[in-house]
Motif scaffolding. Structure first.
Motif, PDB file in Angstrom:
ATOM      1  N   GLY A 129     -43.273 -25.822  15.519  1.00  0.00           N
ATOM      2  CA  GLY A 129     -44.087 -26.647  16.414  1.00  0.00           C
ATOM      3  C   GLY A 129     -43.364 -27.964  16.666  1.00  0.00           C
ATOM      4  N   ARG A 130     -43.018 -28.647  15.585  1.00  0.00           N
ATOM      5  CA  ARG A 130     -42.203 -29.872  15.701  1.00  0.00           C
ATOM      6  C   ARG A 130     -40.996 -29.701  14.771  1.00  0.00           C
ATOM      7  N   PRO A 131     -39.848 -30.262  15.163  1.00  0.00           N
ATOM      8  CA  PRO A 131     -38.637 -30.009  14.365  1.00  0.00           C
ATOM      9  C   PRO A 131     -38.725 -30.590  12.948  1.00  0.00           C
ATOM     10  N   VAL A 132     -38.529 -29.723  11.977  1.00  0.00           N
ATOM     11  CA  VAL A 132     -38.505 -30.138  10.569  1.00  0.00           C
ATOM     12  C   VAL A 132     -37.218 -29.563   9.998  1.00  0.00           C
ATOM     13  N   ARG A 133     -36.514 -30.314   9.144  1.00  0.00           N
ATOM     14  CA  ARG A 133     -35.254 -29.811   8.605  1.00  0.00           C
ATOM     15  C   ARG A 133     -35.514 -28.695   7.580  1.00  0.00           C
ATOM     16  N   PHE A 134     -34.601 -27.763   7.533  1.00  0.00           N
ATOM     17  CA  PHE A 134     -34.731 -26.669   6.562  1.00  0.00           C
ATOM     18  C   PHE A 134     -33.353 -26.070   6.307  1.00  0.00           C
ATOM     19  N   ASP A 135     -33.223 -25.343   5.211  1.00  0.00           N
ATOM     20  CA  ASP A 135     -32.026 -24.540   4.953  1.00  0.00           C
ATOM     21  C   ASP A 135     -32.464 -23.131   4.596  1.00  0.00           C
ATOM     22  N   VAL A 136     -31.644 -22.167   4.984  1.00  0.00           N
ATOM     23  CA  VAL A 136     -31.930 -20.781   4.611  1.00  0.00           C
ATOM     24  C   VAL A 136     -30.906 -20.364   3.546  1.00  0.00           C
ATOM     25  N   VAL A 137     -31.395 -19.677   2.527  1.00  0.00           N
ATOM     26  CA  VAL A 137     -30.532 -19.235   1.419  1.00  0.00           C
ATOM     27  C   VAL A 137     -30.745 -17.731   1.212  1.00  0.00           C
ATOM     28  N   SER A 138     -29.672 -17.026   0.936  1.00  0.00           N
ATOM     29  CA  SER A 138     -29.805 -15.620   0.560  1.00  0.00           C
ATOM     30  C   SER A 138     -29.604 -15.512  -0.956  1.00  0.00           C
ATOM     31  N   ASN A 139     -30.608 -15.013  -1.636  1.00  0.00           N
ATOM     32  CA  ASN A 139     -30.565 -14.924  -3.100  1.00  0.00           C
ATOM     33  C   ASN A 139     -31.023 -13.534  -3.528  1.00  0.00           C
ATOM     34  N   PRO A 140     -30.137 -12.524  -3.317  1.00  0.00           N
ATOM     35  CA  PRO A 140     -30.562 -11.150  -3.593  1.00  0.00           C
ATOM     36  C   PRO A 140     -30.955 -10.946  -5.053  1.00  0.00           C
ATOM     37  N   GLU A 141     -31.844  -9.988  -5.250  1.00  0.00           N
ATOM     38  CA  GLU A 141     -32.353  -9.711  -6.589  1.00  0.00           C
ATOM     39  C   GLU A 141     -31.803  -8.365  -7.058  1.00  0.00           C
ATOM     40  N   PHE A 142     -31.448  -8.287  -8.346  1.00  0.00           N
ATOM     41  CA  PHE A 142     -30.834  -7.059  -8.855  1.00  0.00           C
ATOM     42  C   PHE A 142     -31.690  -6.370  -9.910  1.00  0.00           C
ATOM     43  N   LEU A 143     -32.956  -6.811 -10.046  1.00  0.00           N
ATOM     44  CA  LEU A 143     -33.779  -6.214 -11.100  1.00  0.00           C
ATOM     45  C   LEU A 143     -34.059  -4.744 -10.813  1.00  0.00           C
ATOM     46  N   ARG A 144     -34.270  -4.001 -11.878  1.00  0.00           N
ATOM     47  CA  ARG A 144     -34.618  -2.582 -11.757  1.00  0.00           C
ATOM     48  C   ARG A 144     -36.089  -2.400 -12.103  1.00  0.00           C
ATOM     49  N   GLU A 145     -36.739  -1.477 -11.447  1.00  0.00           N
ATOM     50  CA  GLU A 145     -38.110  -1.157 -11.823  1.00  0.00           C
ATOM     51  C   GLU A 145     -38.089  -0.608 -13.236  1.00  0.00           C
ATOM     52  N   GLY A 146     -39.150  -0.898 -13.967  1.00  0.00           N
ATOM     53  CA  GLY A 146     -39.235  -0.386 -15.336  1.00  0.00           C
ATOM     54  C   GLY A 146     -38.671  -1.380 -16.339  1.00  0.00           C
ATOM     55  N   SER A 147     -37.704  -2.201 -15.902  1.00  0.00           N
ATOM     56  CA  SER A 147     -37.195  -3.245 -16.796  1.00  0.00           C
ATOM     57  C   SER A 147     -37.063  -4.535 -15.995  1.00  0.00           C
ATOM     58  N   ALA A 148     -37.997  -4.697 -15.038  1.00  0.00           N
ATOM     59  CA  ALA A 148     -37.887  -5.773 -14.059  1.00  0.00           C
ATOM     60  C   ALA A 148     -37.934  -7.168 -14.701  1.00  0.00           C
ATOM     61  N   VAL A 149     -38.869  -7.353 -15.640  1.00  0.00           N
ATOM     62  CA  VAL A 149     -39.025  -8.685 -16.224  1.00  0.00           C
ATOM     63  C   VAL A 149     -37.778  -9.049 -17.029  1.00  0.00           C
TER      64      VAL A 149
END
Ligand code: UGA
Length: 429
Positions: A129-149
């Motif tokens: 709506g109105r210009p606000v500063r921002f940055d975009v970051v890519s932070n892929p996740e490598f967790l596996r189901e079953g041992s995610a935590v």
């Protein structure tokens, strides 16, 4: 993945607001109930709900205003043509653009095709709506189901793709507790970070397909694939993980990510032939299991088959892309009657396979009752300890297909089973 990230970051000491458009889900989570099976997650959620660092709500605007960093963890399922559906990402980005009131770091955690972070930058700029500063970051996740935590708390590395030093510093600060155990950080560009995720999943899937093809060869020459895998794994350059043969890989990631990678390669004139072949090999591995059961039973019409394990791997109730479900469906289509048991995945199975010839059983012994063959499709730990003589006496014929090599062939054969493992010498004539 979103819930694990939220709960774990709260556990790191941050204040986390988890937002979802599904009010029912939010209500369930607010009461401390995790609506799926994931080891240790409910405890982590409850602990952080109690200490007040974790909240659940449908109010995106309030959460965005209260936060400097926003993680996008929505789903990117396959479209019928195999491309990832980015509509949930786009919807979230549009909503974000409208309510950004101050500098924000927008982090993509979802697995998204290369170029998505740039697209998010563009969309945010266009829709603000109105210009606000921002940055975009890519932070892929490598967790596996079953041992995610456990995987989230002790990752092998954290990948941060960005083109702003400020954003890198903010995301690094979020993960600061991991520096205590010297987790390496890979700081790179947006495109590289996005690609790293696909490279890892495709490589791991390739290892699985490699060992599956090797297993098929072992069967034909009377060799043992476990000795091959062990000796390979003892080579430092190769390492032992992801060399467990089976009925083909499944899940919501490997199959989908391979298709997406192959497609990106074709579009960008850098064909990913290996990824394309792995998709094919995996399909053939499933076909092979089906044909073996069919061949051994001399047809499937009205044959009674027991299946142990329905989830795509143990310790999860997830059946997405599961070889067990795919093959079970084919067995049913071919006229077989199935008795199946899984410690966690039966409710999900019933939702996708509502067939009167599929009977879901309370335990492994009930699944084995009166069957012409028993197929171990998923290697849940509890199957290792089943009473095999009791299973055998329940079965109509003692034919055991052990796709995950849960049992010792010699012991099982000594009990009188006709036993078929994966990549191990076949039964004596
Ligand atoms: C996979 C990756 O391992 C994670 O690093 C990644 O974050 C995740 O995808 C994702 O992209 O979200 P996941 O799908 O949970 O994790 O499961 P895996 O443990 O990788 O197993 C995938 C499939 O490969 C399962 O069907 C499993 O049975 C099979 N597999 C795995 C084998 O057949 N043999 C092996 O040696 C290893």
């Amino acid at each position: 993945m979103g819930l694990v990230t939220g709960a774990a970051l709260a556990d790191f000491g941050l204040n986390v607001h988890c937002i979802d458009s599904d009010a029912q889900k939010i209500e369930t989570l607010s009461s401390g109930t995790v609506p799926f099976y994931e080891t240790g997650l409910e405890e982590l959620v409850n602990c952080n709900l109690r200490n007040g660092r974790l909240t659940f709500s449908t109010d995106l605007e309030a959460a965005v205003r209260a936060s400097r960093t926003v993680f996008i963890a929505v789903g990117t399922p396959d479209l019928p043509d195999g491309t990832p559906d980015l509509s949930q990402v786009d919807a979230v980005v549009a909503a974000l653009a409208e309510c950004m009131d101050d500098y924000k770091v927008v982090v993509t955690k979802s697995t998204v095709p290369v170029g998505t972070a740039r697209r998010i930058q563009r969309l945010l700029r266009e829709k603000q709506g109105r210009p606000v500063r921002f940055d975009v970051v890519s932070n892929p996740e490598f967790l596996r189901e079953g041992s995610a935590v456990e995987d989230f708390m002790r990752p092998n590395r954290v990948v941060i793709g960005a083109d702003s030093e400020k954003a890198v510093a903010i995301v690094k600060e979020i993960y600061r507790p991991l520096t205590l155990n010297e987790t390496p950080f890979v700081i790179t560009s947006l495109e590289t970070a996005e690609l790293i995720k696909y490279a890892c999943n495709a490589f791991l899937a390739t290892r699985v397909s490699f060992i599956n093809e090797m297993a098929n060869l072992c069967e034909n020459v009377g060799a043992d694939v476990h000795h091959v895998a062990r000796a390979m794994g003892l080579d430092d350059r190769i390492g032992p993980r992801f060399l467990q043969p089976g009925p083909g890989f499944g899940g919501s990631c490997f199959p989908k990510d391979l298709v997406a990678l192959a497609r990106t390669g074709r579009q960008l004139d850098a064909p990913q032939r290996l990824a394309e072949t792995v998709i094919e090999i995996n399909q053939r591995q499933r076909d092979r299991v089906f044909s073996r059961i069919e061949g051994e039973l001399g047809g499937l019409k009205r044959k009674k088959i027991g299946i142990l394990g329905l989830a795509f791997k143990p310790n999860t109730d997830d059946i997405r892309g599961a070889p067990a479900i795919h093959i079970c469906r084919r067995l049913l289509e071919a006229g077989a009657v199935i008795q199946a048991y899984d410690p966690a995945a039966m409710p999900n199975t019933r939702r996708v396979l509502n067939d009167r010839n599929l009977v879901l059983c309370p335990d492994a012994y009930a699944a084995a009752d009166g069957v012409d063959a028993l197929w171990i499709a998923t290697e849940w730990k509890e199957f290792r300890n089943i009473d095999l003589p009791q299973i055998k006496s329940a079965m109509q014929a003692p034919v055991l297909f052990d796709s995950r090599n849960v049992f010792d062939p010699e012991k099982v054969r000594a009990l009188g089973f006709r036993y078929f493992g994966t990549g191990r010498p076949g039964p004596l004539p």
